[in-house]
Design a protein around this motif. Structure first.
Motif, short mmCIF file in Angstrom:
data_model
loop_
_atom_site.label_atom_id
_atom_site.label_comp_id
_atom_site.label_asym_id
_atom_site.label_seq_id
_atom_site.Cartn_x
_atom_site.Cartn_y
_atom_site.Cartn_z
N PRO A 53 0.83 -1.22 0.00
CA PRO A 53 0.00 0.00 0.00
C PRO A 53 0.86 1.26 0.00
CG PRO A 53 -0.87 -1.59 1.56
CD PRO A 53 0.44 -2.15 1.09
N PHE A 54 0.52 2.18 -0.90
CA PHE A 54 1.28 3.41 -1.08
C PHE A 54 0.27 4.51 -1.40
CE2 PHE A 54 3.83 5.94 -4.42
CZ PHE A 54 4.33 6.80 -3.46
N PHE A 55 0.10 5.48 -0.48
CA PHE A 55 -0.94 6.48 -0.68
C PHE A 55 -0.65 7.74 0.12
CE2 PHE A 55 -2.19 3.47 2.62
CZ PHE A 55 -2.53 4.28 3.69
N HIS A 56 -1.44 8.77 -0.15
CA HIS A 56 -1.33 10.05 0.56
C HIS A 56 -2.12 9.98 1.87
CE1 HIS A 56 -1.88 14.41 1.33
NE2 HIS A 56 -0.75 14.55 0.64
N ALA A 57 -1.68 10.78 2.84
CA ALA A 57 -2.34 10.78 4.15
C ALA A 57 -3.81 11.16 4.06
CB ALA A 57 -1.62 11.75 5.09
N LYS A 58 -4.21 11.85 3.00
CA LYS A 58 -5.63 12.19 2.82
C LYS A 58 -6.50 10.93 2.82
CE LYS A 58 -8.91 14.31 -0.39
NZ LYS A 58 -9.13 14.99 -1.70
N ASP A 59 -5.94 9.81 2.34
CA ASP A 59 -6.69 8.56 2.22
C ASP A 59 -6.42 7.61 3.38
OD1 ASP A 59 -7.86 9.35 -0.21
OD2 ASP A 59 -6.06 8.74 -1.31
N PHE A 60 -5.87 8.11 4.46
CA PHE A 60 -5.52 7.27 5.61
C PHE A 60 -6.74 6.51 6.13
CE2 PHE A 60 -3.83 7.08 10.19
CZ PHE A 60 -3.07 5.95 9.92
N CYS A 61 -7.88 7.19 6.18
CA CYS A 61 -9.11 6.53 6.65
C CYS A 61 -9.60 5.51 5.64
CB CYS A 61 -10.19 7.58 6.92
SG CYS A 61 -11.78 6.89 7.39
N VAL A 108 6.32 9.58 5.14
CA VAL A 108 7.17 10.61 4.54
C VAL A 108 6.60 11.99 4.87
CG1 VAL A 108 8.19 11.49 2.41
CG2 VAL A 108 7.72 9.04 2.65
N GLY A 109 7.43 12.85 5.44
CA GLY A 109 7.01 14.22 5.72
C GLY A 109 7.39 14.67 7.11
N GLY A 110 7.49 15.99 7.28
CA GLY A 110 7.84 16.54 8.57
C GLY A 110 6.78 17.43 9.16
N ALA A 111 5.59 17.47 8.53
CA ALA A 111 4.50 18.30 9.03
C ALA A 111 3.71 17.57 10.11
CB ALA A 111 3.58 18.70 7.87
N LYS A 112 2.78 18.28 10.73
CA LYS A 112 1.99 17.70 11.81
C LYS A 112 1.22 16.48 11.32
CE LYS A 112 -0.24 17.62 15.84
NZ LYS A 112 -1.56 17.07 15.60
N SER A 113 0.73 16.50 10.09
CA SER A 113 -0.03 15.35 9.59
C SER A 113 0.83 14.09 9.55
CB SER A 113 -0.59 15.65 8.19
OG SER A 113 0.45 15.91 7.27
N ALA A 114 2.14 14.24 9.31
CA ALA A 114 3.05 13.09 9.33
C ALA A 114 3.18 12.55 10.75
CB ALA A 114 4.42 13.49 8.79
N THR A 118 2.79 14.67 2.47
CA THR A 118 3.65 15.56 1.69
C THR A 118 2.92 16.78 1.17
OG1 THR A 118 3.26 13.95 -0.10
CG2 THR A 118 5.38 13.86 1.02
N GLY A 119 1.86 17.17 1.86
CA GLY A 119 1.23 18.44 1.55
C GLY A 119 0.23 18.38 0.41
#
Length: 560
Positions: A163-171, A186-192, A361-362
């Motif tokens: 599985p490889f996806f953006h955090a938007k699709d975490f749910c 991957v990422g250094g923002a709060k969502s990561a 990754t924003g």
């Protein structure tokens, strides 16, 4: 015949709901539709984007519409409590139902094309029933800044096999993550951090990868900061503290003389630097980054002065930093060279075992909506590339003359990229060529820590603007362009480590922005009961309760 409306609002997050509420209340007899691509309201807080443990950065009392309080009795959130995502979805749904928005909502309706016509706008809308056309006299696009994920492209991604996806699709991808033991985030923002925390809570070990040429780890603060223990989510709305942030619309608060002293004199700039150093050092000391080698990797790379609305809050039930200390979250400041079957290979040669890879990754600032039928100016300014370059240079000089402290910019680790044009809209809402037409506006194309206040105020401003009821506005094309240039060119100098170079980014600037909009509308912007409270008491949504009613009374609008 296509469907026809007086107004269409696209999007039902904070800004879409705020805009719809104001317009509906002042135009109850008009035909209004709200189009939403998801199955529920909420935008970022729609059901499809919720996952266990997701909470707001804001605490109770700072993340609600001014005249629709989030009472503890109804929603169960305690004072100083962060608001669970499911509660926010319920709250926004209740708001939509209470103000007649919900019955006008059309879910699973995605706008692909917006065409300018003589009578307004024609929208091409896709839904499960197929494609259809919708006509509307006026249009508000409130799709926000977190709609289109920015997904990196990696060499040999097709070989990863996991599985490889953006955090938007975490749910949405929750089932794919059941039973995983090793996850790369991957990422250094709060969502990561949020995704990493949730995966450790579910039993996985996380490798958190932060690119060395990014803006680095997020500035993340405890709930209370400074020796006086101020709430971090409301201290940013203290009027007197906003004076320490150089801002071209700051004088709208009526304290321009104080701001000029702080920005234009050597003593003033020394005080400004001292303020920001105090704020930053307080957070750094409380987080104890230097007490553990792994935590040192999460120490922010740049002074907090330059960060913008990416500033975040530690809102977890247990310590995220303890997860780092215990090796459950392993931090890598490294680039990814390629993907391999079940592996993420870093440039230093390390191959990380990965049962899944999640990119925090924003977002792309560009909308997925295509515009047609616009004149040559489009959504930009009425000038060619050479003219735009000349304007940019002129307003670079103006910004630095007005705010000398911004000239000493931080040296960024990131590679120099070709600078793209920022979003250049009047009051950050209306493209210059459309100001005179009064039939189009963006809502929510700002990144602010004062979301709820800005959403309700923008919504009322747009309604007043559509109705030709603003008491103050730029009249000529030159006035419009020059104001847009000053406000938007400031961003790249103010928040080079945030979003400032591409879109409006507000921290202490949020309340002065609301001041500006309320003065345009002709409603009192100073809303505290005394001079002292006006300066030192944080502004919260409840302070703006009654603004819409005051505007309605001022205009002599009687609602049946």
């Amino acid at each position: 015949m296509p469907e026809s409306y007086d107004l269409v609002v696209v999007g039902s997050g904070w800004f879409g709901l705020g805009a719809a509420r104001a317009y509906i209340e002042l135009h109850p007899d008009q035909n209004i539709a709200i189009l939403e691509s998801n199955e529920t309201v909420g935008g970022t807080w729609s059901e499809a984007r919720l996952y266990p443990g997701l909470k707001s950065n804001n605490m109770l009392g700072s993340y609600e519409f001014p005249d629709f309080p989030m009472s503890e009795k109804i929603y169960g959130v305690k004072p100083l409590g962060h608001i669970p995502g499911a509660v926010l979805n319920r709250y926004l749904t209740d708001f939509a139902k209470h103000y007649g928005i919900f019955k006008r909502l059309q879910f699973n309706s995605t706008v692909g094309v917006v065409e300018s016509t003589e009578s307004g706008w024609t929208l091409t809308v896709t839904s499960p029933k197929g494609e259809r056309k919708i006509q509307t006299t006026k249009l508000i696009l409130a799709t926000g800044l977190t709609s289109t994920p920015n997904i990196p492209q990696y060499k040999d991604a097709d070989k990863f096999g996991k599985p490889f996806f953006h955090a938007k699709d975490f749910c949405k991808r929750a089932d794919d993550l059941k039973g995983v033991t090793n996850v790369v985030v991957v990422g250094g923002a709060k969502s990561a951090y949020d995704v990493a925390y949730a995966m450790v809570e579910s039993g996985a070990t996380v490798d958190l990868i932060i690119k060395p040429d990014s803006t680095g780890p997020v500035w993340i603060a405890p709930r209370k900061v400074t020796p006086l223990q101020h709430r971090i989510d409301t201290i940013l709305n203290v009027r007197a503290l906003s004076w320490f942030s150089p801002c071209p619309w700051g004088h709208e608060d009526g304290y321009g003389a104080v701001r000029r002293f702080l920005q234009k004199t050597a003593i003033g700039r020394m005080l400004v630097k001292g303020f920001w150093n105090m704020m930053g050092n307080d957070v750094l000391q409380r987080n104890q980054y230097d007490n553990h080698p792994e935590l040192q990797k999460l120490k922010p790379w740049y002074p907090v002065l330059w960060i913008g609305s990416g500033l975040s809050i530690l809102n977890y039930n247990t310590s995220f930093f303890d997860m780092v200390r215990d090796g459950k979250v392993r931090v890598h400041v490294e680039n990814i060279e390629r993907l391999a079957p079940g592996r993420v290979v870093l440039e230093n040669g390390d191959a990380l075992v990965a049962d899944a890879m999640i990119c925090s990754t924003g977002w792309k600032k560009e909308s997925t909506i295509t515009f047609s039928g616009l004149d040559k100016t489009g959504l930009g300014l009425p000038t060619d590339e050479m003219g735009q370059a000349k304007l940019s240079a002129e307003y670079d000089a103006k910004v630095l003359k007005e705010f000398p402290i911004l000239e000493n910019q931080p040296v960024l680790r990131s590679k120099t990229k070709k600078s793209a044009e920022p979003l250049r809209y009047y009051r950050f809402m209306v493209p210059s060529a459309m100001v005179a037409k009064r039939n189009f506006a963006f809502a929510g194309m700002i990144s602010s820590v004062s979301t709820a206040i800005c959403a309700s105020t923008q919504g009322l401003w747009i309604t007043a603007y559509f109705d030709g009821k603003l008491e103050r506005e730029a009249k000529t094309e030159d006035e419009i362009v020059r104001e847009i240039m000053l406000h938007t060119q400031w961003g790249k100098w103010r928040y080079p480590c945030g979003y400032g170079a591409s879109l409006p980014d507000f921290v202490f600037e949020g309340i002065p922005y609301v001041d500006m909009l309320l003065k345009d509308i002709g409603v009192q912007n100073k809303r505290k009961p005394s001079f002292i409270k006006e300066l030192i008491e944080p502004y919260c949504p409840e302070d703006y309760n009654g603004v819409l009613q005051e505007y309605r009374q001022k205009q002599g609008i009687v609602v049946k």
